[in-house]
Design a protein around this motif. Structure first.
Motif, short mmCIF file in Angstrom:
data_model
loop_
_atom_site.label_atom_id
_atom_site.label_comp_id
_atom_site.label_asym_id
_atom_site.label_seq_id
_atom_site.Cartn_x
_atom_site.Cartn_y
_atom_site.Cartn_z
N LEU A 81 31.17 -40.88 22.69
CA LEU A 81 31.90 -39.86 23.43
C LEU A 81 30.94 -38.89 24.11
O LEU A 81 31.08 -38.59 25.31
CB LEU A 81 32.84 -39.10 22.49
N VAL A 82 29.95 -38.40 23.37
CA VAL A 82 28.95 -37.49 23.95
C VAL A 82 28.13 -38.20 25.01
O VAL A 82 27.80 -37.62 26.06
CB VAL A 82 28.05 -36.90 22.85
N ALA A 83 27.82 -39.48 24.78
CA ALA A 83 27.06 -40.24 25.78
C ALA A 83 27.84 -40.34 27.08
O ALA A 83 27.27 -40.16 28.17
CB ALA A 83 26.74 -41.64 25.24
N TYR A 84 29.14 -40.59 27.00
CA TYR A 84 29.96 -40.71 28.21
C TYR A 84 30.14 -39.36 28.90
O TYR A 84 30.00 -39.25 30.13
CB TYR A 84 31.33 -41.30 27.86
N LEU A 85 30.45 -38.33 28.12
CA LEU A 85 30.63 -37.00 28.72
C LEU A 85 29.34 -36.51 29.36
O LEU A 85 29.36 -35.91 30.45
CB LEU A 85 31.11 -36.01 27.66
N GLY A 86 28.22 -36.73 28.69
CA GLY A 86 26.95 -36.35 29.28
C GLY A 86 26.70 -37.07 30.59
O GLY A 86 26.22 -36.47 31.56
N TYR A 87 27.03 -38.35 30.64
CA TYR A 87 26.87 -39.14 31.86
C TYR A 87 27.70 -38.59 33.00
O TYR A 87 27.26 -38.57 34.16
CB TYR A 87 27.25 -40.59 31.57
N ARG A 88 28.92 -38.12 32.68
CA ARG A 88 29.82 -37.60 33.71
C ARG A 88 29.52 -36.16 34.10
O ARG A 88 29.79 -35.75 35.24
CB ARG A 88 31.28 -37.69 33.22
N LEU A 89 28.96 -35.38 33.19
CA LEU A 89 28.81 -33.94 33.43
C LEU A 89 27.40 -33.50 33.75
O LEU A 89 27.21 -32.48 34.43
CB LEU A 89 29.29 -33.16 32.20
N LEU A 90 26.41 -34.23 33.28
CA LEU A 90 25.03 -33.76 33.33
C LEU A 90 24.13 -34.73 34.08
O LEU A 90 24.43 -35.92 34.18
CB LEU A 90 24.48 -33.61 31.91
N PRO A 91 23.00 -34.23 34.60
CA PRO A 91 21.96 -35.14 35.06
C PRO A 91 21.47 -36.01 33.90
O PRO A 91 21.62 -35.63 32.72
CB PRO A 91 20.86 -34.20 35.57
N LYS A 92 20.86 -37.13 34.21
CA LYS A 92 20.52 -38.11 33.17
C LYS A 92 19.64 -37.51 32.08
O LYS A 92 19.90 -37.70 30.89
CB LYS A 92 19.82 -39.31 33.80
N VAL A 93 18.59 -36.81 32.47
CA VAL A 93 17.66 -36.26 31.47
C VAL A 93 18.39 -35.29 30.55
O VAL A 93 18.22 -35.33 29.32
CB VAL A 93 16.48 -35.56 32.16
N CYS A 153 24.36 -24.28 34.24
CA CYS A 153 25.64 -24.98 34.39
C CYS A 153 26.53 -24.29 35.42
O CYS A 153 27.18 -24.95 36.23
CB CYS A 153 26.34 -25.05 33.03
N TRP A 154 26.55 -22.96 35.38
CA TRP A 154 27.36 -22.20 36.35
C TRP A 154 26.92 -22.52 37.78
O TRP A 154 27.74 -22.74 38.67
CB TRP A 154 27.23 -20.71 36.07
N ARG A 155 25.61 -22.57 37.99
CA ARG A 155 25.09 -22.83 39.33
C ARG A 155 25.35 -24.27 39.78
O ARG A 155 25.61 -24.52 40.94
CB ARG A 155 23.60 -22.52 39.37
N ARG A 156 25.29 -25.20 38.83
CA ARG A 156 25.43 -26.61 39.18
C ARG A 156 26.89 -27.07 39.20
O ARG A 156 27.28 -27.88 40.03
CB ARG A 156 24.64 -27.48 38.20
N SER A 157 27.68 -26.59 38.23
CA SER A 157 29.02 -27.15 38.04
C SER A 157 30.15 -26.15 38.14
O SER A 157 31.32 -26.55 38.09
CB SER A 157 29.09 -27.84 36.66
N GLY A 158 29.86 -24.86 38.23
CA GLY A 158 30.90 -23.87 38.40
C GLY A 158 31.33 -23.21 37.10
O GLY A 158 31.02 -23.67 36.00
N TRP A 159 32.07 -22.14 37.27
CA TRP A 159 32.47 -21.32 36.13
C TRP A 159 33.41 -22.05 35.18
O TRP A 159 33.38 -21.83 33.97
CB TRP A 159 33.15 -20.03 36.62
#
Length: 517
Positions: free
Chosen positions: A93-105, A289-295
């Protein structure tokens, strides 16, 4: 960098650590035994009623546990299978959410920290609901963020469906779902691009909500309200000074409580050697996160932590130690933004990446060290508080069963009943010290009369002063010897004077299920 092969390797590492401890099969300790007694003594319907022994767990989780017990029996691995499965499910679950929400690193950094988190590993192997809480809260936060980003026509149904299922499996999923729904509505209101259509969107969002409300009402009436009214639980948390010790308007006292709370959370469940890192990573991650993805993404990732702190400030939820485990994955996902790859100026960007990587490394090292020690000695893994969770009563009770002979008397102290009655052998009576020199009922003298050998089983993680006094009084009637085990003691008394041994000791009724011989 290929994401999924590396993520798969990290998931495998985290799964291996969790399965290793599950396969070891540590004995059940105090809180686990209380839950195990409820599961063994009750059917599925009875588990909907308030649990005995000041325990509380979501009804859906209890049903899964009862099913595992019915299929595989009351052994440690059977009872811990459900927590293990939730702990394992959290990793992909964390692997998938990280893939969708965050840069790879950053996504891999978050997954790594979740995979090796000592207390996420520990509570994937205890008969408590905390691994389920972590899974469902993380799932709901992820679903909330993805629903906001999606245009799929079934997205709102997915959100409320997950919230409804989560309400039966996780108590914290209920307030988290409510706050996430509020954030989504606010997002629709402030979304100027939606124009007049936003009101239709809000109506579509609200249509599935009544099903969730109905399930929440049932869970509250049958499960949560009795727990909130449990005076023993409330007194316990007040004694531990988890809640603010003065009114919130007393700002110095409130800040002092917040400071002590954040320091305790940094140690358990985040397992950081330097508490300041907890705050630094969270703040840096939130800004990026705020700068990249919003509040809205920041707000949703902070929702579990904010709910726990708010409920703790109001004296409604003890935001401490294992009860705060549910917020760990979402906080780690937010903190991972600190190692996001550079998007602006090259020098500034790489400086930020290097600093963030250093912070994650500092966090990672003590956790890996803890994991290595725990893997080498699972019995001593993840000591908390006074170490009550390290107790293993099986050795003491196995020894007692082997030494017992026909005609011997077996006694136990009241706080020892959960281990003694679960693992056996049965006791002939439970004894405690007389208060003010008198017993409200029967004294132990009658039971000791005519006996030549007495055994006493004592849990040593509680009431050691009383245990010592009980042994001293038993020793007045004969020769006494002791043998210590992990969290327990077996006392043997070869009696010459049963009346002297029973002086000042009262027989007490055992708790329900701890029937005497």
């Amino acid at each position: 960098m290929p994401y999924w092969p590396v993520a798969g390797a990290l998931v495998a590492v985290g799964a291996g650590l969790r399965v290793w401890h599950w396969a070891y099969g540590r004995g059940l300790w105090g809180d686990e035994l209380y839950v195990a007694h409820n599961l063994r003594e009750r059917g599925f319907v009875d588990l909907l009623y308030p649990l005995a022994y000041s325990q509380s767990a979501p009804p859906g989780w209890l049903w899964l546990e009862r099913f595992a017990l019915a299929v595989s029996g009351p052994g440690e691995q059977s009872l811990r299978l459900v927590p293990l499965l939730f702990g394992l499910a959290l990793l992909p679950l964390v692997a998938y959410l990280g893939y969708r929400l965050l840069p790879k690193v950053a996504a891999l950094a978050a997954l790594l920290l979740v995979a090796v988190s000592p207390f996420l590993i520990s509570y994937s192997n205890q008969v408590k609901q905390y691994s389920a809480e972590a899974f469902w809260v993380t799932l709901l936060v992820g679903v909330g963020i993805l629903v906001h980003r999606s245009a799929h026509r079934l997205r709102y149904l997915v959100f409320w469906g997950a919230a409804t299922a989560g309400a039966t499996m996780s108590a914290l999923a209920i307030p988290v779902s409510a706050v996430l729904a509020t954030i989504l509505v606010v997002g629709l209101v402030v979304d100027r691009a939606a124009g007049a259509a936003r009101w239709r969107e809000m109506a579509r969002f609200a249509v599935p909500a009544p099903l969730w409300l109905g399930v929440v009402a049932a869970v509250y009436v049958w499960n949560l309200r009795p727990t909130r009214n449990d005076t023993a639980l409330r007194d316990y948390w007040l004694r531990k000074q988890v809640y603010p010790y003065r009114d919130l308007t007393d700002l110095p006292a409130t800040f002092d409580w917040l400071h002590s709370t954040y320091k305790s959370l940094a140690v358990v469940p985040f397992a950081l050697w330097a508490p300041a890192l907890f705050l630094v990573l969270l703040v840096v991650g939130a800004v990026v996160c705020w700068r990249r993805s919003g509040w809205l993404t920041v707000a949703m990732l902070l929702t579990p932590l904010a709910i726990g702190l708010g409920a703790g400030a109001l004296g409604q939820y003890p935001m401490t130690e294992r009860l705060a485990l549910y917020c760990v994955p979402s906080c780690l996902l937010l903190s991972a933004f600190a190692v996001s790859p550079p998007t602006g100026q090259i020098v500034l960007g790489w400086s930020r990446l290097t600093a963030g990587a250093a912070l994650v490394g500092v966090v990672l090292v003590p956790q890996v060290v803890t994991d290595i020690r725990a893997a080498a000695d699972p019995q001593r893994a993840y000591k908390q508080g006074g170490g009550a969770n390290l107790a293993d009563y099986r050795g003491a009770l196995r020894y007692l069963s082997e030494q017992w002979r026909e005609g011997d008397l077996v006694l136990a102290t009241p706080v020892s009943w959960n281990g003694q009655s679960y693992y056996g052998p049965p006791a002939d009576g439970y004894v405690r010290l007389a208060e003010a020199g008198a017993c409200p009922g029967e004294t132990a003298s009658g039971l000791l009369s005519g006996r030549s050998r007495v055994w006493v089983f004592q849990a040593t993680d509680w009431d050691e002063d009383d245990n010592a006094e009980i042994n001293a009084r038993l020793g007045q009637g004969g020769a006494l010897s002791e043998r210590s085990f992990v969290g327990a003691r077996v006392v043997r008394v070869d009696l010459t004077d049963g009346a002297a041994a029973g002086a000042g000791l009262c027989l007490v009724s055992p708790p329900r299920s701890a029937a005497v011989r």
